[in-house]
Design an enzyme around this catalytic site. Structure first.
Site, short mmCIF file in Angstrom:
data_model
loop_
_atom_site.label_atom_id
_atom_site.label_comp_id
_atom_site.label_asym_id
_atom_site.label_seq_id
_atom_site.Cartn_x
_atom_site.Cartn_y
_atom_site.Cartn_z
CB THR A 10 -1.24 -8.36 0.75
OG1 THR A 10 -2.16 -8.59 1.82
CG2 THR A 10 -2.00 -8.13 -0.54
CE LYS A 11 4.22 -4.35 -2.46
NZ LYS A 11 3.21 -3.52 -3.12
CG HIS A 45 -11.72 -14.46 3.68
ND1 HIS A 45 -12.86 -14.55 4.43
CD2 HIS A 45 -12.12 -14.15 2.43
CE1 HIS A 45 -13.90 -14.31 3.65
NE2 HIS A 45 -13.47 -14.07 2.44
CB VAL A 52 -2.59 -6.93 10.37
CG1 VAL A 52 -2.32 -6.14 11.65
CG2 VAL A 52 -3.13 -6.01 9.28
CG ASP A 53 0.08 -3.11 8.38
OD1 ASP A 53 -0.49 -3.29 7.27
OD2 ASP A 53 -0.16 -2.15 9.12
CG ASN A 76 8.44 -9.52 4.11
OD1 ASN A 76 9.19 -9.66 3.12
ND2 ASN A 76 7.35 -8.79 4.07
CG ASP A 108 13.08 -3.67 2.03
OD1 ASP A 108 12.63 -2.53 1.95
OD2 ASP A 108 12.38 -4.64 2.40
#
Ligand code: GDP
Length: 362
Positions: free
Chosen positions: A30-31, A91, A25-26, A141, A144
């Site tokens: 989603t991004k 989900h 999570v995080d 990920n 940046d």
């Protein structure tokens, strides 16, 4: 049955590979999905990318548009019709049921926050992928956030890294090494994708930023390369139905509907379907097969177009009677003859009970 299946395989007719995004999570699932779907771009359907039910369809020319900066990626090698990316990363109920080893995903993107490294759900995801033998790539990920990182999403990520100043390079190298070591401790060989000595035995890492867009083209290219290397046989379109229920939803004008991912085979209006329900297997007929309308048309008429027949691989909404007690996360069957119904009800019931047992064990 196996023999029939082999015969049904169509070598010149590959279906879209089903891609799942997993991770802690995080870390940015989603991004990354948003970026792949380009939902933050208000142009509607960029490169033919379309929203499906529970999934996003990225056709070959969509892949091309998103990977134009990737050096050495040859689109002409692509022999499947694009990617079908599942939209529901976290989900809960679904992942519980799915973890039983259903083969919904052909390929996966495991998202790891480069500033956080492996966390409990990352390890869980790795275990799941190993168990299912699903090929995957790691999106390293939030690149940046590397110290003094300078973004350039228009360039190949290998070049972007070359252009970084010393402090950014050092920070990137250190973090990447730590993550490779942590993956080793999970029993995985891993390497940055351009240093990968053997894609069959090493997992490739692709540095990405879902915020700036760095490396996103490389990520898509890597997923396509992996499909090409590992999935050719698996992606041959087969008439043998493979269909999983994603969600049960009530929709105005259609009553209770189910959202399914059709991985193989085809669905037709009027088909007799059998699926798990809270009070035993449900047998019903498909009233309508629905796909969302292209964005531009939604306001004009209804939200959905109806189809007589839909082939894999696609996300589809099914309207039918008696779906109120349907359960998400399990397979849907089609009876082509009346005398198959009882047999398939037994199959569905067996799968449901096995799923319930596996959840209790957890
Ligand atoms: P999920 O729980 O894995 O789906 O994670 P989200 O996609 O919701 O991201 C969690 C948080 O991290 C959000 O605040 C995102 O804006 C942020 N985030 C995601 N990807 C990146 C990235 O590449 N760079 C930075 N700086 N932030 C990111």
């Amino acid at each position: 049955r196996k023999e029939a299946n082999e015969k049904n395989l169509q070598e010149d007719n590959l279906r879209a590979p089903v891609v799942c995004v997993l991770g802690h999570v995080d870390h940015g699932k989603t991004k990354i999905l948003d970026k792949l779907r380009r939902t933050n771009v208000q142009e509607g359907e960029v490169g033919g990318i379309t929203q499906q039910i529970g999934a996003t369809n990225v056709p070959a020319h969509g892949v091309q548009r998103q990977t134009h900066m990737v050096k050495g990626f040859d689109m002409s090698n692509l022999n499947f019709p694009g990617l079908l990316i599942i939209d529901t990363p976290g989900h809960e109920s679904f992942s519980n049921l799915r973890s039983r080893g259903s083969s919904l995903c052909d390929i996966a993107i495991l998202v790891v926050d480069i500033t956080q490294g492996l966390e409990p759900q990352t390890v869980e995801s790795i275990d799941l992928l190993k168990k299912r033998k699903t090929p995957f790539v790691v999106a390293l990920n939030k690149v940046d956030r590397v110290f003094e990182w300078e973004s350039n999403p228009a360039k190949d990520i290998r070049e972007v890294i070359k252009l970084q100043k010393e402090p950014a390079k050092n920070d990137f190298d250190r973090r990447t090494k730590e993550i490779i070591q942590a993956l080793n401790e999970q029993g995985l060989n891993a390497a940055l994708f351009w240093e990968n000595p053997n894609p069959r035995s090493y997992v490739s890492l692709v540095p990405t930023s879902a915020i700036s867009g760095d490396g996103m083209g490389n990520l898509i290219a890597m997923v396509c390369d992996l499909c090409q290397q590992r999935l050719n046989k698996r992606l041959m379109f087969s008439e043998e139905l493979q269909c999983t229920v994603l969600e049960v939803k009530t929709i105005q004008g259609h009553g209770t509907t189910i959202d399914v991912i059709l991985v193989n085979g085809r669905l037709r209006e009027g088909d007799t379907i059998i699926l798990a329900g809270t009070e035993g297997p449900i047998v019903t007929q498909i009233r309508s097969l629905l796909l969302p309308k292209p964005l531009k048309e939604i306001r004009v008429k209804g939200q959905y177009d109806e189809f007589k027949e839909i082939p894999a691989a696609q996300g589809v909404k099914i309207a039918a009677r008696d779906l109120e007690k349907a359960i998400a996360g399990l397979n849907l069957q089609v009876a082509y003859h009346d005398d198959e119904v009882d047999l398939l009800k037994d199959d569905v019931d067996r799968e449901f009970k096995a799923a319930m047992r596996s959840i209790k064990v957890k």
